[in-house]
Motif scaffolding. Sequence first.
Motif, mmCIF file in Angstrom:
data_model
loop_
_atom_site.group_PDB
_atom_site.id
_atom_site.type_symbol
_atom_site.label_atom_id
_atom_site.label_comp_id
_atom_site.label_asym_id
_atom_site.label_seq_id
_atom_site.Cartn_x
_atom_site.Cartn_y
_atom_site.Cartn_z
ATOM 1 N N ASN A 37 -10.117 -3.822 3.026
ATOM 2 C CA ASN A 37 -8.858 -3.967 3.732
ATOM 3 C C ASN A 37 -7.750 -3.259 2.966
ATOM 4 O OD1 ASN A 37 -6.509 -4.810 4.995
ATOM 5 N ND2 ASN A 37 -7.100 -6.946 5.093
ATOM 6 N N PHE A 38 -7.254 -2.174 3.542
ATOM 7 C CA PHE A 38 -6.148 -1.428 2.943
ATOM 8 C C PHE A 38 -4.857 -1.630 3.726
ATOM 9 C CE2 PHE A 38 -9.847 0.998 1.420
ATOM 10 C CZ PHE A 38 -9.572 1.029 0.068
ATOM 11 N N SER A 39 -4.831 -2.596 4.640
ATOM 12 C CA SER A 39 -3.671 -2.765 5.522
ATOM 13 C C SER A 39 -2.392 -3.130 4.761
ATOM 14 C CB SER A 39 -3.965 -3.808 6.597
ATOM 15 O OG SER A 39 -4.162 -5.086 6.024
ATOM 16 N N MET A 40 -2.500 -3.702 3.588
ATOM 17 C CA MET A 40 -1.316 -4.098 2.830
ATOM 18 C C MET A 40 -0.886 -3.039 1.808
ATOM 19 S SD MET A 40 -0.806 -6.725 4.389
ATOM 20 C CE MET A 40 -0.139 -8.296 3.992
ATOM 21 N N THR A 41 -1.573 -1.910 1.762
ATOM 22 C CA THR A 41 -1.224 -0.847 0.825
ATOM 23 C C THR A 41 0.155 -0.287 1.170
ATOM 24 O OG1 THR A 41 -3.531 -0.261 0.510
ATOM 25 C CG2 THR A 41 -1.915 1.410 -0.056
ATOM 26 N N GLY A 86 3.935 1.766 -0.744
ATOM 27 C CA GLY A 86 4.571 2.366 -1.908
ATOM 28 C C GLY A 86 3.684 3.414 -2.559
ATOM 29 N N ASN A 87 3.854 3.582 -3.864
ATOM 30 C CA ASN A 87 3.080 4.606 -4.562
ATOM 31 C C ASN A 87 2.028 4.018 -5.488
ATOM 32 O OD1 ASN A 87 4.727 3.625 -6.524
ATOM 33 N ND2 ASN A 87 5.672 5.578 -7.070
ATOM 34 N N THR A 88 1.671 2.736 -5.286
ATOM 35 C CA THR A 88 0.609 2.118 -6.068
ATOM 36 C C THR A 88 -0.643 2.024 -5.207
ATOM 37 O OG1 THR A 88 2.234 0.807 -7.285
ATOM 38 C CG2 THR A 88 -0.071 0.082 -7.391
ATOM 39 N N PRO A 89 -1.698 2.739 -5.561
ATOM 40 C CA PRO A 89 -2.912 2.706 -4.741
ATOM 41 C C PRO A 89 -3.646 1.369 -4.850
ATOM 42 C CG PRO A 89 -3.280 4.000 -6.715
ATOM 43 C CD PRO A 89 -1.828 3.626 -6.716
ATOM 44 N N THR A 90 -4.350 1.037 -3.792
ATOM 45 C CA THR A 90 -5.247 -0.109 -3.792
ATOM 46 C C THR A 90 -6.623 0.410 -4.188
ATOM 47 O OG1 THR A 90 -3.992 -1.183 -2.045
ATOM 48 C CG2 THR A 90 -6.245 -1.947 -2.386
ATOM 49 N N VAL A 128 -13.684 2.541 -4.333
ATOM 50 C CA VAL A 128 -13.015 2.956 -3.108
ATOM 51 C C VAL A 128 -11.513 2.842 -3.338
ATOM 52 C CG1 VAL A 128 -12.840 2.601 -0.624
ATOM 53 C CG2 VAL A 128 -14.962 2.013 -1.808
ATOM 54 N N ARG A 129 -10.795 3.965 -3.110
ATOM 55 C CA ARG A 129 -9.349 4.021 -3.371
ATOM 56 C C ARG A 129 -8.591 4.352 -2.085
ATOM 57 N NH1 ARG A 129 -11.839 6.426 -7.836
ATOM 58 N NH2 ARG A 129 -11.071 5.723 -9.838
ATOM 59 N N SER A 130 -7.372 3.863 -1.984
ATOM 60 C CA SER A 130 -6.545 4.140 -0.808
ATOM 61 C C SER A 130 -6.016 5.567 -0.791
ATOM 62 C CB SER A 130 -5.377 3.155 -0.741
ATOM 63 O OG SER A 130 -4.590 3.250 -1.915
ATOM 64 N N ARG A 154 -4.376 2.980 5.412
ATOM 65 C CA ARG A 154 -4.067 1.567 5.665
ATOM 66 C C ARG A 154 -5.099 0.958 6.619
ATOM 67 N NH1 ARG A 154 0.523 4.145 4.637
ATOM 68 N NH2 ARG A 154 2.029 3.216 3.266
ATOM 69 N N ILE A 155 -6.300 1.500 6.590
ATOM 70 C CA ILE A 155 -7.329 1.027 7.515
ATOM 71 C C ILE A 155 -7.969 -0.276 7.039
ATOM 72 C CG2 ILE A 155 -7.842 3.398 8.239
ATOM 73 C CD1 ILE A 155 -10.557 3.099 6.781
ATOM 74 N N VAL A 156 -8.582 -0.957 7.977
ATOM 75 C CA VAL A 156 -9.471 -2.085 7.699
ATOM 76 C C VAL A 156 -10.834 -1.632 8.198
ATOM 77 C CG1 VAL A 156 -10.016 -4.487 8.184
ATOM 78 C CG2 VAL A 156 -7.627 -3.775 7.972
ATOM 79 N N ALA A 157 -11.841 -1.708 7.344
ATOM 80 C CA ALA A 157 -13.137 -1.137 7.713
ATOM 81 C C ALA A 157 -14.284 -2.007 7.220
ATOM 82 C CB ALA A 157 -13.276 0.261 7.117
ATOM 83 N N LYS A 158 -15.408 -1.849 7.879
ATOM 84 C CA LYS A 158 -16.654 -2.455 7.428
ATOM 85 C C LYS A 158 -17.340 -1.395 6.567
ATOM 86 C CE LYS A 158 -19.918 -5.621 7.847
ATOM 87 N NZ LYS A 158 -19.853 -6.993 7.507
ATOM 88 N N ALA A 159 -17.867 -1.814 5.437
ATOM 89 C CA ALA A 159 -18.525 -0.870 4.523
ATOM 90 C C ALA A 159 -19.949 -1.344 4.236
ATOM 91 C CB ALA A 159 -17.745 -0.760 3.226
ATOM 92 N N TYR A 160 -20.829 -0.365 4.040
ATOM 93 C CA TYR A 160 -22.243 -0.650 3.781
ATOM 94 C C TYR A 160 -22.746 0.242 2.670
ATOM 95 C CZ TYR A 160 -22.138 -2.593 8.520
ATOM 96 O OH TYR A 160 -21.822 -3.315 9.653
#
Length: 123
Positions: A33-37, A39-43, A95-97, A111-117
């Motif tokens: 979940n990157f939806s809360m990413t 500013g300039n600080t990566p998730t 995995v980085r934003s 800022r996506i939300v994704a399923k990962a495998y």
Amino acid sequence: MALYGAQVFNESGQLGMDTNSFTYQVLWQGVINFSMTSGNTPTIYTFNIPGFNPATCVFMIIPTRPQDVQTAEGDATGNTKSYPYVTTSVGQVVVRSANPSANLNNTNQTRIVAKAYAIRFST
């Protein structure tokens, strides 16, 4: 004898893979979940996955929300809908934003939300 399953043929018409000679195993699955990413600080997510090896495994990311799919190539919000930056190594996936070499003052992060495998395959 009836045949069941899938067969894949190469461009020469030769059988490249079928379910009798190809298997896979899901090593890990989860939601990223990157939806809360902002500013300039990566998730950054670091996943330690026993048995993961880039030579025999793949890491897939599939968006789960319709708003995370870019509608056109020229979409002005394209970077926020882009796939995260993935680095794989034996036993680990990061995995980085945003691309670690990107200038985040000038780059929108995903800022996506994704399923990962994480999947191991063998023939």
